[in-house]
Design an enzyme around this catalytic site. Structure first.
Site, PDB file in Angstrom:
ATOM      1  N   ASP A 159      -0.287   1.889  -8.065  1.00 48.47           N
ATOM      2  CA  ASP A 159      -0.319   0.693  -8.921  1.00 48.47           C
ATOM      3  C   ASP A 159       0.388  -0.465  -8.213  1.00 48.47           C
ATOM      4  O   ASP A 159       1.478  -0.300  -7.678  1.00 48.47           O
ATOM      5  CB  ASP A 159       0.384   0.993 -10.244  1.00 48.47           C
ATOM      6  CG  ASP A 159      -0.032   0.059 -11.362  1.00 48.47           C
ATOM      7  OD1 ASP A 159      -0.668  -0.975 -11.064  1.00 48.47           O
ATOM      8  OD2 ASP A 159       0.265   0.355 -12.530  1.00 48.47           O
TER       9      ASP A 159
ATOM     10  N   HIS B  49     -11.936  -1.393 -12.908  1.00 48.17           N
ATOM     11  CA  HIS B  49     -10.736  -2.180 -13.199  1.00 48.17           C
ATOM     12  C   HIS B  49     -10.488  -3.217 -12.107  1.00 48.17           C
ATOM     13  O   HIS B  49     -10.168  -4.376 -12.396  1.00 48.17           O
ATOM     14  CB  HIS B  49      -9.530  -1.246 -13.330  1.00 48.17           C
ATOM     15  CG  HIS B  49      -8.261  -1.934 -13.686  1.00 48.17           C
ATOM     16  ND1 HIS B  49      -8.032  -2.497 -14.920  1.00 48.17           N
ATOM     17  CD2 HIS B  49      -7.135  -2.183 -12.944  1.00 48.17           C
ATOM     18  CE1 HIS B  49      -6.827  -3.046 -14.943  1.00 48.17           C
ATOM     19  NE2 HIS B  49      -6.266  -2.876 -13.762  1.00 48.17           N
TER      20      HIS B  49
END
Length: 338
Positions: free
Chosen positions: A148, A221
């Site tokens: 992330d 995403h």
């Protein structure tokens, strides 16, 4: 030559632990909050001086309603309540929050101690409406198994993406922070093939490499959170997301926290994710990830914390609140937005 206002620690390196506190402020508690702001640096030092290797920091953000209740004079140009996003199948809610604390360090216990001291200092003026203890996971991955923050800007690019400048000079050196708590259905996620998960995220799981244009789905995403202007300029934010979880409650999630000089950038990302680009082409991650909170805060410069704006007078408080635009109301502006 004037010195640029110094930001809070929004550009500090990512840490291993964090406490995220979202608070509401009771009517009459505004002055208590205002009095805390110039004291905050001293409270951080009182904990951090004893633990010099922890990198302890505390970032404070102020919500739109609390700003209007607390301060006179100009207000940050981009500050407004979090804009709820309602798409055909997915929903990003707006939830209560006047004051936000982002406390970071190498280990959790200094974060806990600092958050406790600030909470005690505020006393009955506030209620804690959300508390999340974040931790770094394997290889900086989230609980879904992907790294992330790979595309976070660095150096001068990070400062340009995050810090307010001459476009709003009264608040130069400040920033905006958007927060959301996402809960994941790990069972449903892990039941998918690795290839399906990679297509949902837009990256390869093993080596974190972004999928090429031929393989990258338009509803991944990665694809939906890339904001590129017509002239080719990419608009960026600085993410400091962290995993969190509770085995007892069966809750496993990601705390999204994005800093930006202009809240329009993360808001456009959310619209693309939840409404779709084009409409209906929504983020595949939302099939297993549910947003349960949503807030937007202004992050003042350190100079503004040390010398806060004038307190709102009783006469000013009696004046009607300024009318909000449809965009500030949120749901009407973004329902079915393109």
């Amino acid at each position: 030559m004037p010195v640029d206002p110094q930001p809070q620690a929004v550009l500090s390196p990512l840490t291993e632990s964090a406490v995220f506190l979202t608070l509401t402020v009771a009517d009459g508690g505004e002055q208590t909050v205002r009095d805390l702001l110039p004291e905050l640096a001293g409270i951080v030092r009182s904990v951090g001086f004893r633990l010099p290797d922890e990198g302890l920091t505390c970032i404070v953000g102020i919500g739109s309603d609390l700003w209007d209740r607390t301060f006179d004079g100009p207000r940050p140009a981009g500050l407004h309540p979090f804009r709820e996003v309602v798409g055909g199948r997915h929903h990003a809610p707006s939830t209560p929050g006047d004051l936000f604390l982002h406390v970071r360090a190498l280990r959790l216990y200094p974060c806990f101690e600092l958050a406790r001291l600030v909470r005690d200092r505020l006393g009955a003026a506030v209620d804690v409406v959300d508390e999340v203890h974040g931790f770094r996971y394997f290889d900086r991955r989230d609980l879904l198994g992907f790294v992330d923050g790979t595309e976070n800007p660095t150096g001068d690019d990070a400062a340009a993406a995050v810090l307010i400048g001459a476009e709003d000079p009264d608040f130069a050196g400040g920033s905006y922070v958007m927060t959301q708590k996402y809960l994941h259905d790990l069972g449903a996620w892990q039941a998918q093939s690795v290839e399906a998960r990679e297509h949902a995220v837009g990256r390869r799981m093993l080596d974190d490499v972004e999928l090429d244009e031929q393989t990258q789905p338009s509803d991944s995403h990665v694809a939906l959170t890339q904001i590129v202007e017509e002239d080719g300029t990419e608009r960026e934010i600085l993410r400091d997301n962290m995993p969190f979880g509770s085995i007892a409650r069966g809750e496993y999630g990601t705390y999204f926290i994005g800093y930006a000089a202009d809240p329009d950038v993360p808001e456009r990302m959310l619209t693309r994710m939840f409404v779709g680009e084009p409409v209906g082409n929504t983020d595949r991650l939302l099939e297993v990830s549910t947003a349960v909170t949503g807030n937007l805060f202004f992050v003042p410069s350190t100079a503004m914390l040390d010398d806060p704006p004038p307190a709102r007078t009783a006469a000013a408080a009696a004046e009607p609140a300024p009318a909000r635009s449809a965009g500030d109301l949120g749901i009407g502006a973004l329902r079915g937005a393109r």
